[in-house]
Design a protein around this motif. Structure first.
Motif, PDB file in Angstrom:
ATOM      1  N   ASP A  46       0.798  -1.232   0.000  1.00 37.33           N
ATOM      2  CA  ASP A  46       0.000   0.000   0.000  1.00 37.33           C
ATOM      3  C   ASP A  46       0.831   1.283   0.000  1.00 37.33           C
ATOM      4  OD1 ASP A  46       0.986  -0.171   2.576  1.00 37.33           O
ATOM      5  OD2 ASP A  46      -0.930   0.188   3.550  1.00 37.33           O
ATOM      6  N   ARG A  47       2.079   1.192  -0.454  1.00 40.21           N
ATOM      7  CA  ARG A  47       2.988   2.344  -0.433  1.00 40.21           C
ATOM      8  C   ARG A  47       2.402   3.537  -1.200  1.00 40.21           C
ATOM      9  NH1 ARG A  47       7.095  -0.102  -2.061  1.00 40.21           N
ATOM     10  NH2 ARG A  47       7.985  -0.529   0.000  1.00 40.21           N
ATOM     11  N   GLN A  48       1.889   3.306  -2.393  1.00 38.01           N
ATOM     12  CA  GLN A  48       1.372   4.402  -3.205  1.00 38.01           C
ATOM     13  C   GLN A  48       0.159   5.051  -2.552  1.00 38.01           C
ATOM     14  OE1 GLN A  48       3.093   5.677  -5.672  1.00 38.01           O
ATOM     15  NE2 GLN A  48       4.585   4.073  -5.276  1.00 38.01           N
ATOM     16  N   THR A  49      -0.712   4.254  -1.960  1.00 38.02           N
ATOM     17  CA  THR A  49      -1.877   4.795  -1.253  1.00 38.02           C
ATOM     18  C   THR A  49      -1.437   5.607  -0.044  1.00 38.02           C
ATOM     19  OG1 THR A  49      -3.219   2.926  -1.973  1.00 38.02           O
ATOM     20  CG2 THR A  49      -4.020   4.177  -0.069  1.00 38.02           C
ATOM     21  N   LEU A  50      -0.488   5.077   0.702  1.00 39.82           N
ATOM     22  CA  LEU A  50       0.041   5.788   1.867  1.00 39.82           C
ATOM     23  C   LEU A  50       0.622   7.133   1.463  1.00 39.82           C
ATOM     24  CD1 LEU A  50       0.914   5.868   4.865  1.00 39.82           C
ATOM     25  CD2 LEU A  50       3.015   4.741   4.146  1.00 39.82           C
TER      26      LEU A  50
ATOM     27  N   ALA B 225      -0.073   8.889  -1.213  1.00 40.96           N
ATOM     28  CA  ALA B 225      -1.174   9.755  -1.654  1.00 40.96           C
ATOM     29  C   ALA B 225      -1.901  10.337  -0.453  1.00 40.96           C
ATOM     30  CB  ALA B 225      -2.134   8.986  -2.549  1.00 40.96           C
ATOM     31  N   ASN B 226      -2.098   9.529   0.584  1.00 37.91           N
ATOM     32  CA  ASN B 226      -2.755  10.015   1.809  1.00 37.91           C
ATOM     33  C   ASN B 226      -1.903  11.077   2.499  1.00 37.91           C
ATOM     34  OD1 ASN B 226      -4.890   8.264   1.374  1.00 37.91           O
ATOM     35  ND2 ASN B 226      -4.162   6.732   2.832  1.00 37.91           N
ATOM     36  N   CYS B 227      -0.606  10.890   2.512  1.00 36.40           N
ATOM     37  CA  CYS B 227       0.298  11.881   3.099  1.00 36.40           C
ATOM     38  C   CYS B 227       0.173  13.214   2.365  1.00 36.40           C
ATOM     39  CB  CYS B 227       1.735  11.394   3.054  1.00 36.40           C
ATOM     40  SG  CYS B 227       2.099  10.052   4.199  1.00 36.40           S
ATOM     41  N   ARG B 228       0.194  13.150   1.049  1.00 33.37           N
ATOM     42  CA  ARG B 228       0.083  14.373   0.258  1.00 33.37           C
ATOM     43  C   ARG B 228      -1.268  15.058   0.491  1.00 33.37           C
ATOM     44  NH1 ARG B 228       2.749  10.861  -3.821  1.00 33.37           N
ATOM     45  NH2 ARG B 228       4.922  11.481  -3.780  1.00 33.37           N
TER      46      ARG B 228
ATOM     47  N   ASP C 116      10.215   8.724  -7.282  1.00 34.21           N
ATOM     48  CA  ASP C 116       9.293   9.768  -6.833  1.00 34.21           C
ATOM     49  C   ASP C 116      10.103  11.003  -6.419  1.00 34.21           C
ATOM     50  OD1 ASP C 116       7.561  11.418  -5.222  1.00 34.21           O
ATOM     51  OD2 ASP C 116       6.305   9.683  -4.827  1.00 34.21           O
TER      52      ASP C 116
END
Length: 108
Positions: free
Chosen positions: A18-22, A24-27, A54
């Motif tokens: 879930d790295r990409q979701t994490l 995105a949530n941070c941003r 990234d």
């Protein structure tokens, strides 16, 4: 305001699913940049590969005391080689992680 998470281990396999979701949530909550810390010689390449994927990620390579049993004297020289080779690269931002984890009573 720009927020920067200065201490992440986003390269750890725990985040593979879930790295990409994490990120995105941070941003979404305002964290625009993050530092990914290398804790031992065998994860430096993984850290570097991740930050290269990234532009909002930055690398810090180090030898954390929690992994003293894994570190070799040659790793200190190799750390110097990494830092020399990447000197001036905009995504290399620090030397670390060296760790001040006082919760490990036997770690001196």
């Amino acid at each position: 305001m720009t927020l920067i998470d200065t201490h992440t281990h986003l390269d750890f396999p725990d985040f593979d699913a879930d790295r990409q979701t994490l990120m995105a949530n941070c941003r979404a909550v305002g964290v625009e940049r993050a530092v990914v810390l290398g804790v031992h010689q065998r994860n430096w390449q993984r850290v570097w590969d991740l930050v290269q994927s990234d532009a909002s990620l930055f690398a810090a390579f180090g030898l954390h005391p929690l992994y003293l049993d894994e570190h070799l004297l040659d790793h200190v020289e190799e750390l110097g080689d990494w830092l020399t080779r990447l000197k001036g690269h905009p995504q290399l931002c620090a030397v670390g992680e060296f760790g001040l984890d006082y919760f490990v009573e036997t770690l001196d």
